[in-house]
Design a protein around this motif. Structure first.
Motif, mmCIF file in Angstrom:
data_model
loop_
_atom_site.group_PDB
_atom_site.id
_atom_site.type_symbol
_atom_site.label_atom_id
_atom_site.label_comp_id
_atom_site.label_asym_id
_atom_site.label_seq_id
_atom_site.Cartn_x
_atom_site.Cartn_y
_atom_site.Cartn_z
ATOM 1 N N HIS A 88 0.835 -1.193 0.000
ATOM 2 C CA HIS A 88 0.000 0.000 0.000
ATOM 3 C C HIS A 88 0.874 1.249 0.000
ATOM 4 O O HIS A 88 2.077 1.189 0.287
ATOM 5 C CB HIS A 88 -0.929 0.011 1.219
ATOM 6 N N ARG A 89 0.252 2.364 -0.304
ATOM 7 C CA ARG A 89 0.972 3.637 -0.301
ATOM 8 C C ARG A 89 1.570 3.895 1.087
ATOM 9 O O ARG A 89 0.908 3.728 2.090
ATOM 10 C CB ARG A 89 0.014 4.755 -0.695
ATOM 11 N N GLY A 90 2.833 4.269 1.084
ATOM 12 C CA GLY A 90 3.541 4.533 2.341
ATOM 13 C C GLY A 90 4.389 3.376 2.835
ATOM 14 O O GLY A 90 5.223 3.561 3.738
ATOM 15 N N ASP A 91 4.219 2.182 2.249
ATOM 16 C CA ASP A 91 5.004 1.023 2.675
ATOM 17 C C ASP A 91 6.468 1.165 2.229
ATOM 18 O O ASP A 91 6.756 1.602 1.103
ATOM 19 C CB ASP A 91 4.445 -0.268 2.063
ATOM 20 N N ALA A 92 7.380 0.789 3.120
ATOM 21 C CA ALA A 92 8.798 0.690 2.767
ATOM 22 C C ALA A 92 9.022 -0.668 2.099
ATOM 23 O O ALA A 92 8.653 -1.707 2.647
ATOM 24 C CB ALA A 92 9.665 0.826 4.012
ATOM 25 N N VAL A 93 9.604 -0.650 0.902
ATOM 26 C CA VAL A 93 9.751 -1.879 0.119
ATOM 27 C C VAL A 93 11.135 -1.922 -0.518
ATOM 28 O O VAL A 93 11.874 -0.941 -0.517
ATOM 29 C CB VAL A 93 8.683 -1.976 -0.991
ATOM 30 N N ARG A 94 11.416 -3.051 -1.082
ATOM 31 C CA ARG A 94 12.631 -3.245 -1.877
ATOM 32 C C ARG A 94 12.194 -3.648 -3.288
ATOM 33 O O ARG A 94 11.472 -4.634 -3.475
ATOM 34 C CB ARG A 94 13.489 -4.326 -1.234
ATOM 35 N N ALA A 95 12.579 -2.841 -4.278
ATOM 36 C CA ALA A 95 12.281 -3.154 -5.678
ATOM 37 C C ALA A 95 13.413 -4.010 -6.229
ATOM 38 O O ALA A 95 14.586 -3.623 -6.155
ATOM 39 C CB ALA A 95 12.137 -1.867 -6.486
ATOM 40 N N VAL A 96 13.044 -5.154 -6.807
ATOM 41 C CA VAL A 96 14.041 -6.155 -7.198
ATOM 42 C C VAL A 96 13.789 -6.604 -8.630
ATOM 43 O O VAL A 96 12.640 -6.764 -9.048
ATOM 44 C CB VAL A 96 13.971 -7.385 -6.263
ATOM 45 N N TRP A 97 14.878 -6.800 -9.390
ATOM 46 C CA TRP A 97 14.752 -7.400 -10.714
ATOM 47 C C TRP A 97 15.975 -8.268 -10.991
ATOM 48 O O TRP A 97 17.043 -8.059 -10.429
ATOM 49 C CB TRP A 97 14.601 -6.333 -11.800
ATOM 50 N N VAL A 98 15.771 -9.265 -11.835
ATOM 51 C CA VAL A 98 16.892 -10.105 -12.267
ATOM 52 C C VAL A 98 17.835 -9.236 -13.076
ATOM 53 O O VAL A 98 17.419 -8.569 -14.020
ATOM 54 C CB VAL A 98 16.392 -11.303 -13.087
ATOM 55 N N THR A 99 19.098 -9.243 -12.721
ATOM 56 C CA THR A 99 20.053 -8.309 -13.309
ATOM 57 C C THR A 99 20.098 -8.405 -14.843
ATOM 58 O O THR A 99 20.140 -7.394 -15.534
ATOM 59 C CB THR A 99 21.459 -8.566 -12.719
ATOM 60 N N GLU A 100 20.045 -9.612 -15.368
ATOM 61 C CA GLU A 100 20.151 -9.766 -16.807
ATOM 62 C C GLU A 100 18.877 -9.339 -17.537
ATOM 63 O O GLU A 100 18.864 -9.240 -18.758
ATOM 64 C CB GLU A 100 20.511 -11.206 -17.187
ATOM 65 N N HIS A 101 17.790 -9.047 -16.806
ATOM 66 C CA HIS A 101 16.573 -8.550 -17.426
ATOM 67 C C HIS A 101 16.662 -7.061 -17.728
ATOM 68 O O HIS A 101 15.761 -6.501 -18.365
ATOM 69 C CB HIS A 101 15.354 -8.818 -16.539
ATOM 70 N N ALA A 102 17.705 -6.399 -17.263
ATOM 71 C CA ALA A 102 17.905 -4.980 -17.574
ATOM 72 C C ALA A 102 18.595 -4.884 -18.934
ATOM 73 O O ALA A 102 19.662 -5.453 -19.145
ATOM 74 C CB ALA A 102 18.763 -4.326 -16.487
ATOM 75 N N ALA A 103 17.960 -4.173 -19.867
ATOM 76 C CA ALA A 103 18.549 -3.982 -21.201
ATOM 77 C C ALA A 103 19.451 -2.764 -21.194
ATOM 78 O O ALA A 103 19.069 -1.697 -20.695
ATOM 79 C CB ALA A 103 17.446 -3.809 -22.228
ATOM 80 N N ILE A 104 20.645 -2.924 -21.725
ATOM 81 C CA ILE A 104 21.559 -1.804 -21.856
ATOM 82 C C ILE A 104 21.054 -0.852 -22.937
ATOM 83 O O ILE A 104 20.684 -1.272 -24.026
ATOM 84 C CB ILE A 104 22.987 -2.300 -22.201
ATOM 85 N N VAL A 105 20.986 0.435 -22.602
ATOM 86 C CA VAL A 105 20.542 1.441 -23.564
ATOM 87 C C VAL A 105 21.767 2.192 -24.075
ATOM 88 O O VAL A 105 22.403 2.935 -23.323
ATOM 89 C CB VAL A 105 19.556 2.431 -22.909
ATOM 90 N N PRO A 106 22.168 1.988 -25.329
ATOM 91 C CA PRO A 106 23.378 2.635 -25.857
ATOM 92 C C PRO A 106 23.270 4.153 -25.771
ATOM 93 O O PRO A 106 22.195 4.721 -25.912
ATOM 94 C CB PRO A 106 23.447 2.161 -27.312
#
Length: 362
Positions: free
Chosen positions: A344-362
């Motif tokens: 919910h709004r106001g919650d402290a969280v950790r945003a997580v993603w698999v590192t290789e799912h990040a695309a490099i933007v030239p």
């Protein structure tokens, strides 16, 4: 954390048709520039459209995509460069001397003519024999699945049906290339989505080249074999829907095609140790308790949820991080409708993603 995976575009699953762009219905634009006075609408564009493919030109208003369509049709003259259709240079040819036809957003059906008469109009102008006219009208109406409305008038049809009749009227002239200028733009969302599927099926059945102009990203992704993303009179990227969405080559492409978390090089270096801008799609980001440790192959950033957006199929969480980033995470609503949202709004969280799912933007 480990560095983002250097992604390259896939080839096999979404490959466009293999016929040469110089074949029966290919289109080649070479160093095409179009100026209107001091304004450059198209800037040194080189583009190849394969024979038989569904090719979309996607971009915001004023990006040059409609001007390119009009140049191919012959409604505008190039300032410099050349245009070839099916291997023939048509740069100076009149519209009626090009093997193309155009479908516009405005259906432009003659209100006093029956549907069959509307579809046959181009054949009558070309003085095709009446028996052949009737045969080709029947075939064209069958292609758009509207044989049963041949004797009706345009006002007796729905918007979607009128659009399909406009398509039949264009197809009956048997063009090598069909140009479509935002033809579904006047339809409501549900009907537009239905027409997208039908339009793709019709294109596969008739087998000719479709060049489709749209500003709707979802529409381009749904319909296309390949997409050219336009911006300021230039093409930023050409590729299959999967390539341009998953592997954007510029920040503009990443932000224009759907939602994207664009992380600049400075923030990316603090997160991953590599000073390269990256793009992470919201559906690749998940939220978890701020005290939970991510896996070794994951990247994470801490923050606070500042807004939640319920869209029906998904819930979107907007997170402001401790080091000044804004990250959007999207969660599919696959739980029971009566279940409450986990965050919910106001919650402290950790945003997580698999590192290789990040695309490099030239």
């Amino acid at each position: 954390m480990s560095a983002p995976h250097a992604t390259t575009a896939p080839s096999a699953p979404d490959a466009a048709p293999s016929d040469s762009g110089r074949g029966h219905g290919g289109v080649e634009l070479t160093s095409v520039t179009k100026r209107f006075g001091e304004t450059t609408a198209v800037d040194d564009l080189t583009l190849s459209v394969e024979s038989g493919e569904f090719f979309s030109m996607l971009g915001p208003s004023g990006s040059g995509k409609t001007t390119v369509l009009r140049l191919i049709a012959g409604f505008e003259e190039v300032t410099s460069g050349t245009i070839a259709i099916a291997g023939t240079d048509v740069t100076g040819a009149a519209p009626f001397d090009r093997t193309v036809n155009t479908v516009f957003q405005d259906y432009a059906l003659f209100p006093h003519m029956t549907i069959a008469e509307n579809v046959a109009y181009g054949l009558r102008v070309r003085k095709v024999a009446k028996a052949e006219q009737q045969e080709r009208v029947a075939t064209a109406l069958e292609q758009v699945r509207l044989s049963h409305v041949a004797d009706r008038l345009p006002h007796q049809l729905s918007g979607g049906q009128r659009q399909r009749i406009a398509l039949a009227r264009a197809l009956i002239l048997q063009p090598r290339v069909l140009l479509l200028d935002e033809p579904l733009g006047a339809l409501d969302k549900q009907l537009r989505e239905q027409m997208q599927i039908e339009l793709k099926q019709i294109q596969r059945e008739v087998g000719i080249t479709f060049i489709f102009v749209t500003h709707d990203q979802e529409e381009a992704l749904t319909l296309s074999d390949r997409i050219a993303v336009f911006n300021n009179g230039r093409v930023e990227q050409v590729g299959t829907p999967r390539e341009v969405y998953e592997y954007p080559q510029t920040a503009f492409v990443a932000s224009f095609l759907g939602l994207s978390n664009l992380i600049d090089a400075a923030h990316a270096e603090r997160l991953t140790g590599v000073a390269t801008a990256i793009s992470v799609r919201p559906e690749r980001v998940r939220l978890m308790d701020a005290r939970t440790e991510p896996a070794a192959h994951e990247t994470c950033v801490d923050g606070t949820i500042v807004e939640t957006v319920y869209t029906g199929p998904t819930t979107r969480y907007i997170v402001d991080t401790v080091d000044g980033l804004r990250v959007v995470a999207e969660r599919h609503n696959d739980h029971a409708p009566s279940d409450t949202a986990p965050y919910h709004r106001g919650d402290a969280v950790r945003a997580v993603w698999v590192t290789e799912h990040a695309a490099i933007v030239p």
